[in-house]
Design a protein around this motif. Structure first.
Motif, mmCIF file in Angstrom:
data_model
loop_
_atom_site.group_PDB
_atom_site.id
_atom_site.type_symbol
_atom_site.label_atom_id
_atom_site.label_comp_id
_atom_site.label_asym_id
_atom_site.label_seq_id
_atom_site.Cartn_x
_atom_site.Cartn_y
_atom_site.Cartn_z
ATOM 1 N N LYS A 64 70.836 28.798 96.251
ATOM 2 C CA LYS A 64 69.371 28.603 95.815
ATOM 3 C C LYS A 64 68.724 27.500 96.338
ATOM 4 C CE LYS A 64 69.739 31.920 92.001
ATOM 5 N NZ LYS A 64 69.633 32.046 90.525
ATOM 6 N N ILE A 65 69.341 26.475 96.438
ATOM 7 C CA ILE A 65 68.917 24.948 96.752
ATOM 8 C C ILE A 65 68.895 25.060 98.454
ATOM 9 C CG2 ILE A 65 69.349 22.498 97.349
ATOM 10 C CD1 ILE A 65 70.874 22.565 94.536
ATOM 11 N N ASN A 66 69.631 25.794 99.097
ATOM 12 C CA ASN A 66 69.664 26.007 100.417
ATOM 13 C C ASN A 66 68.591 26.838 100.772
ATOM 14 O OD1 ASN A 66 72.030 24.475 101.002
ATOM 15 N ND2 ASN A 66 73.299 26.395 100.967
ATOM 16 N N ALA A 67 68.008 27.915 100.062
ATOM 17 C CA ALA A 67 66.840 28.704 100.333
ATOM 18 C C ALA A 67 65.511 28.119 100.085
ATOM 19 C CB ALA A 67 67.119 29.856 99.507
ATOM 20 N N ASP A 68 65.527 26.597 99.444
ATOM 21 C CA ASP A 68 64.189 26.008 99.406
ATOM 22 C C ASP A 68 63.851 25.483 100.541
ATOM 23 O OD1 ASP A 68 62.108 24.331 98.481
ATOM 24 O OD2 ASP A 68 63.125 23.804 96.529
ATOM 25 N N PRO A 69 62.777 26.077 101.175
ATOM 26 C CA PRO A 69 62.212 25.409 102.409
ATOM 27 C C PRO A 69 61.855 24.010 102.409
ATOM 28 C CG PRO A 69 60.768 26.842 101.458
ATOM 29 C CD PRO A 69 61.835 26.995 100.774
ATOM 30 N N ASP A 70 61.438 23.340 101.301
ATOM 31 C CA ASP A 70 60.848 22.165 101.284
ATOM 32 C C ASP A 70 62.038 20.895 101.276
ATOM 33 O OD1 ASP A 70 58.518 23.233 100.845
ATOM 34 O OD2 ASP A 70 58.633 23.412 98.875
ATOM 35 N N VAL A 71 63.408 21.213 100.699
ATOM 36 C CA VAL A 71 64.344 20.400 100.662
ATOM 37 C C VAL A 71 64.985 20.007 101.986
ATOM 38 C CG1 VAL A 71 66.684 20.294 99.436
ATOM 39 C CG2 VAL A 71 64.728 21.291 98.179
ATOM 40 N N SER A 72 64.760 18.780 102.246
ATOM 41 C CA SER A 72 65.559 18.180 103.451
ATOM 42 C C SER A 72 66.743 17.334 103.151
ATOM 43 C CB SER A 72 64.615 17.295 103.973
ATOM 44 O OG SER A 72 64.080 16.201 103.243
ATOM 45 N N THR A 332 59.745 14.699 95.288
ATOM 46 C CA THR A 332 58.827 14.548 96.560
ATOM 47 C C THR A 332 58.562 12.898 96.770
ATOM 48 O OG1 THR A 332 57.970 16.681 96.381
ATOM 49 C CG2 THR A 332 56.488 15.153 97.518
ATOM 50 N N ILE A 333 58.575 12.661 97.920
ATOM 51 C CA ILE A 333 58.496 11.127 98.262
ATOM 52 C C ILE A 333 57.269 11.293 99.219
ATOM 53 C CG2 ILE A 333 59.258 9.099 99.289
ATOM 54 C CD1 ILE A 333 61.997 11.826 98.539
ATOM 55 N N ASN A 334 56.139 10.629 98.771
ATOM 56 C CA ASN A 334 54.804 10.646 99.584
ATOM 57 C C ASN A 334 54.261 9.012 99.513
ATOM 58 O OD1 ASN A 334 52.413 10.842 100.854
ATOM 59 N ND2 ASN A 334 51.469 12.425 99.360
ATOM 60 N N PRO A 335 54.457 8.444 100.676
ATOM 61 C CA PRO A 335 54.180 7.193 100.821
ATOM 62 C C PRO A 335 52.686 6.881 100.512
ATOM 63 C CG PRO A 335 54.802 7.573 102.943
ATOM 64 C CD PRO A 335 55.358 8.894 101.828
ATOM 65 N N ALA A 336 51.790 7.697 100.647
ATOM 66 C CA ALA A 336 50.566 7.578 100.737
ATOM 67 C C ALA A 336 50.168 7.848 99.118
ATOM 68 C CB ALA A 336 49.689 8.556 101.769
ATOM 69 N N ALA A 337 50.756 8.405 98.299
ATOM 70 C CA ALA A 337 50.372 8.654 96.905
ATOM 71 C C ALA A 337 50.550 7.225 96.204
ATOM 72 C CB ALA A 337 51.295 9.786 96.315
ATOM 73 N N PRO A 338 49.685 7.043 95.119
ATOM 74 C CA PRO A 338 49.939 5.950 94.478
ATOM 75 C C PRO A 338 51.117 5.526 93.824
ATOM 76 C CG PRO A 338 47.741 7.067 93.730
ATOM 77 C CD PRO A 338 48.641 7.902 94.736
ATOM 78 N N GLY A 339 51.830 6.505 93.332
ATOM 79 C CA GLY A 339 53.235 6.194 92.777
ATOM 80 C C GLY A 339 54.389 6.547 93.520
ATOM 81 N N VAL A 340 54.196 7.307 94.717
ATOM 82 C CA VAL A 340 54.919 7.401 95.834
ATOM 83 C C VAL A 340 55.980 8.647 95.534
ATOM 84 C CG1 VAL A 340 57.113 6.492 97.117
ATOM 85 C CG2 VAL A 340 55.130 5.057 96.477
ATOM 86 N N PHE A 341 56.430 8.624 93.946
ATOM 87 C CA PHE A 341 57.407 9.652 93.794
ATOM 88 C C PHE A 341 56.813 10.710 92.626
ATOM 89 C CE2 PHE A 341 59.745 5.649 94.149
ATOM 90 C CZ PHE A 341 60.536 6.073 95.278
ATOM 91 N N SER A 342 56.976 12.024 93.022
ATOM 92 C CA SER A 342 56.587 13.068 92.006
ATOM 93 C C SER A 342 57.926 13.924 92.239
ATOM 94 C CB SER A 342 55.179 13.538 92.614
ATOM 95 O OG SER A 342 55.518 14.044 93.774
ATOM 96 N N TRP A 343 57.700 14.864 90.870
ATOM 97 C CA TRP A 343 58.971 15.609 90.712
ATOM 98 C C TRP A 343 58.519 16.826 90.051
ATOM 99 C CZ3 TRP A 343 59.063 10.723 89.319
ATOM 100 C CH2 TRP A 343 58.778 10.549 87.849
ATOM 101 N N THR A 344 59.541 17.945 90.195
ATOM 102 C CA THR A 344 59.313 19.062 89.364
ATOM 103 C C THR A 344 60.756 19.380 89.089
ATOM 104 O OG1 THR A 344 59.111 20.771 91.283
ATOM 105 C CG2 THR A 344 56.931 19.846 90.097
ATOM 106 N N ARG A 345 61.174 20.297 88.051
ATOM 107 C CA ARG A 345 62.332 20.884 87.711
ATOM 108 C C ARG A 345 62.467 22.635 88.136
ATOM 109 N NH1 ARG A 345 62.499 19.370 81.867
ATOM 110 N NH2 ARG A 345 64.525 19.973 81.607
ATOM 111 N N VAL A 346 63.251 22.801 89.009
ATOM 112 C CA VAL A 346 63.355 24.177 89.493
ATOM 113 C C VAL A 346 64.696 24.833 88.873
ATOM 114 C CG1 VAL A 346 63.401 25.402 91.650
ATOM 115 C CG2 VAL A 346 62.083 23.397 91.653
ATOM 116 N N ASN A 347 64.529 26.010 88.309
ATOM 117 C CA ASN A 347 65.722 26.725 87.594
ATOM 118 C C ASN A 347 66.319 27.262 88.814
ATOM 119 O OD1 ASN A 347 64.708 26.302 85.104
ATOM 120 N ND2 ASN A 347 63.446 27.972 85.004
ATOM 121 N N TYR A 348 67.480 27.306 88.612
ATOM 122 C CA TYR A 348 68.486 28.101 89.702
ATOM 123 C C TYR A 348 68.188 29.642 89.714
ATOM 124 C CZ TYR A 348 71.212 23.607 90.372
ATOM 125 O OH TYR A 348 71.564 22.393 90.512
#
Length: 348
Positions: A64-72, A332-348
């Motif tokens: 399921k993690i492998n299938a997440d296209p956003d994850v690098s 998610t790591i976004n250096p242009a965002a004020p806090g740089v780091f954001s996240w969600t929890r994704v169920n398997y």
């Protein structure tokens, strides 16, 4: 404490140690190559798989993690088994085989359940240092190279001859942010007596002090690299929940073994001033807090020097684990965002 010099090749987004490391023709691609400072996403897990059911489900979770296209990239914060099962070679081989199914680069930092606690009779009565040596052999066969099908190059602290054993302490850049793994353990950072022997054996005392020195130096290096390169943030990954208040209850393991680590992170983070993220497992229940902010209930659990230290730029996230390991942290790591780091929890 002497400081090593690491040069950051921002053009390709990888760290290169000043110590010469031979790289074969088949060496992995530099980690972060092609991403530069563009936003990116990684998956973070820990304290998984615990018990027969979770072990059986783990390959499906990986899929399921492998299938997440956003994850690098995928990071495991340690504890690949529960604390009452055997630390056998065959089990290590099974989990390594699972890890090899991750399509993205896979970063792993060991947990206490697979080495420091292996002296327990129900874990097989192993010498913890022997188990750590085996973990290094199995899970870090090529220092400076991640696991995963599409493995990539990282910097290993073992590139410095003074810290040659510490292949598990790694560093890389992700969207310009400096990421670092640290061998920081539960069981009060391995101050719980092996085999119940007190006072601690000379072997155990030496283990603790040697690893502590390596960790403190690696924390220094992460912040040094971040300052030199103008990195928008720093992320530190480890197994231990250094603020697990249950350890302070009567009969608990205590938290004193983490004091020097906490002081070092807080001091450097305060001076750094930009977002710092600490990712931990160990206590198994998701939580987010700011333990270097005086209004946070966890502030002051560890002695801070000076006592006026304030680092509100530090955020700590504990990932779900054990029976609660039903999701992965999508970071998610976004250096242009004020806090740089954001996240969600994704169920398997």
């Amino acid at each position: 404490m002497r400081h090593r010099r690491l040069l950051l090749a921002l053009a390709v987004g990888t760290l290169t140690a000043s110590v010469s490391i031979p790289i074969s023709a088949n060496a992995a691609t530099p980690l972060g190559a092609g991403t530069g400072t563009a936003p990116s996403t990684i998956a973070v897990i820990g304290d998984i798989p615990y018990g027969a059911a979770k072990i059986a489900e783990f390959p499906t979770d990986i899929g399921k993690i492998n299938a997440d296209p956003d994850v690098s990239l995928v990071a495991h914060l340690g504890d690949i088994k529960n604390g009452s099962s055997v630390c056998s070679d065959s089990y290590f081989a099974t989990i390594k085989s699972d890890f090899d199914q991750f399509q993205d680069p896979f970063v792993y930092t060991p947990g206490d359940n697979e080495w420091t606690d292996c002296h327990r009779a129900n874990n097989g009565g192993y010498n913890p240092l022997e188990r750590l040596g085996k973990l290094r052999q199995v899970f870090f066969p090529v220092p400076g190279r991640t696991l995963g099908v599409n493995a990539r190059q990282v910097t290993s602290e073992s590139a410095d001859p003074a810290y040659a054993p510490f292949v598990e302490n790694t560093m890389w850049t992700q969207s310009g942010v400096v990421f670092s793994t640290l061998n920081v353990q539960g069981s009060n950072n391995d101050l719980v007596p092996w085999f119940g022997v007190t006072p601690l054996s000379a072997e155990q005392r030496n283990e603790y002090s040697t690893r502590l020195d390596a960790d403190l130096e690696w924390i220094n290096e992460a912040f040094n690299v971040a300052r030199r390169t103008g990195a928008p943030g720093v992320a530190l990954l480890m197994q231990a929940d250094m603020w697990d208040t249950s350890a302070l209850a009567a009969g608990g393991d205590g938290l004193s073994g983490f004091d020097p680590i906490v002081k070092r992170i807080g001091t450097l983070a305060e001076h750094f001033g930009k977002p710092v993220l600490i990712l931990q497992g160990d206590s198994h229940n998701f939580r987010v807090d700011h333990p270097f902010t005086s209004t946070d209930p966890l502030y002051g659990i560890h002695p801070l020097a000076p006592k006026t230290l304030q680092a509100p730029n530090v955020t700590r996230v504990v990932v779900d684990g054990s029976a609660q390991a039903n999701d992965y942290l999508k970071l998610t790591i976004n250096p242009a965002a004020p806090g740089v780091f954001s996240w969600t929890r994704v169920n398997y």
